[in-house]
Design an enzyme around this catalytic site. Structure first.
Site, mmCIF file in Angstrom:
data_model
loop_
_atom_site.group_PDB
_atom_site.id
_atom_site.type_symbol
_atom_site.label_atom_id
_atom_site.label_comp_id
_atom_site.label_asym_id
_atom_site.label_seq_id
_atom_site.Cartn_x
_atom_site.Cartn_y
_atom_site.Cartn_z
ATOM 1 N N GLU A 25 -5.664 11.622 12.711
ATOM 2 C CA GLU A 25 -7.045 11.243 12.391
ATOM 3 C C GLU A 25 -7.874 11.108 13.664
ATOM 4 O OE1 GLU A 25 -8.106 11.354 9.517
ATOM 5 O OE2 GLU A 25 -6.303 11.229 8.271
ATOM 6 N N HIS A 37 -1.833 10.401 9.232
ATOM 7 C CA HIS A 37 -1.490 10.426 7.811
ATOM 8 C C HIS A 37 -0.292 11.357 7.575
ATOM 9 C CE1 HIS A 37 -5.305 8.628 5.979
ATOM 10 N NE2 HIS A 37 -4.328 8.129 5.255
ATOM 11 N N CYS A 71 -6.106 2.876 4.776
ATOM 12 C CA CYS A 71 -5.710 3.474 6.058
ATOM 13 C C CYS A 71 -6.880 3.483 7.036
ATOM 14 C CB CYS A 71 -5.190 4.897 5.842
ATOM 15 S SG CYS A 71 -3.636 4.909 4.934
HETATM 16 N N1 PCA Z 1 -2.356 5.482 2.156
HETATM 17 C C1 PCA Z 1 -3.625 4.948 1.691
HETATM 18 C C2 PCA Z 1 -3.461 3.460 1.766
HETATM 19 C C3 PCA Z 1 -2.021 3.194 2.009
HETATM 20 C C4 PCA Z 1 -1.436 4.494 2.321
HETATM 21 O O1 PCA Z 1 -0.263 4.692 2.651
HETATM 22 C C5 PCA Z 1 -4.825 5.491 2.456
HETATM 23 O O2 PCA Z 1 -4.789 6.667 2.853
HETATM 24 O O3 PCA Z 1 -5.800 4.775 2.654
#
Ligand code: PCA
Length: 204
Positions: free
Chosen positions: A81, A167, A144
């Site tokens: 990100e 992610h 996140c």
């Molecule tokens: N993914 C979610 C919240 C917790 C997770 O593992 C997100 O992308 O916000």
């Protein structure tokens, strides 16, 4: 005192039994990477609580670097990100609205923070080592994003502490329940994150 890298993962959510981000963080907990020790922290899937807990961990543990991990079901590759925005929408189902009904992660905080990880070097290194990876320009508006924003906000005056977020796709077994959505094995994801941590630790 040992040099720590804080690596956060999340509890399962949305009816899942596992979350690859915690599977990976837990695997790496306690490992030594280039003279630093990984400290894993499991966060709840709640914008306010997770943001608070990551800030408290940063203040309490004084890590040398912070890497947040989260599940982005359906994405085909690890996504590094680039940016966290000051919007939190506590319902995953409203991600599609882009957070128009969201609240700030930090009231009065700046609109956004850029990742302070060596993003380009992480992308280059993982690609070279055969790990599917890409850059993402949105961490979303759910938990996140809140965790990434809160970490960068907490460290806004400690520019020497790299911090950011990656992610992860569904883990292979989860994808079976999602019409065979894109997935990856926990082992490949953990290898990729270890390579990313090596890049981060080497620069400390
Ligand atoms: N993914 C979610 C919240 C917790 C997770 O593992 C997100 O992308 O916000």
């Amino acid at each position: 005192m040992a040099r720590l890298i804080l690596v956060t993962g999340f509890a399962p959510f949305g009816g899942e039994h596992t979350n690859p981000s915690w599977e990976v963080a837990e695997r790496l907990d306690g490992t030594e990477i280039t003279d630093t020790t990984v400290k894993a922290l499991r966060l709840p899937v709640n914008c306010g609580r997770a943001a608070r807990l990551v800030s408290e961990a940063i203040e309490g543990l004084r890590p040398r670097a912070v890497l947040g991990l989260g599940q982005a079901g359906g994405r085909p590759a690890l996504s590094v990100e680039k940016v966290a925005i000051n919007v939190a929408d506590g319902r995953a189902s409203r991600e599609v609205d882009g957070g128009v009904q969201g609240k700030p992660v930090v009231r009065g905080g700046p609109d956004a923070y850029f990742s302070r990880l060596p993003v380009a070097e992480i992308l280059r290194t993982l690609k070279k080592r055969g790990i599917p990876v890409g850059l993402s320009l949105s961490a979303g508006v759910y938990v996140c994003n809140s965790v990434m924003y809160a970490a960068l906000h907490t460290l806004r005056r400690r520019r020497d502490v790299p911090a950011g977020f990656i992610h992860l796709p569904y883990e292979a077994a989860q994808a079976v329940r999602h019409r065979a959505a894109a997935s990856m094995s926990a082992e490949v994801m953990a290898n990729g994150i270890e390579f990313a941590l090596e890049v981060i630790a080497r620069r400390l």
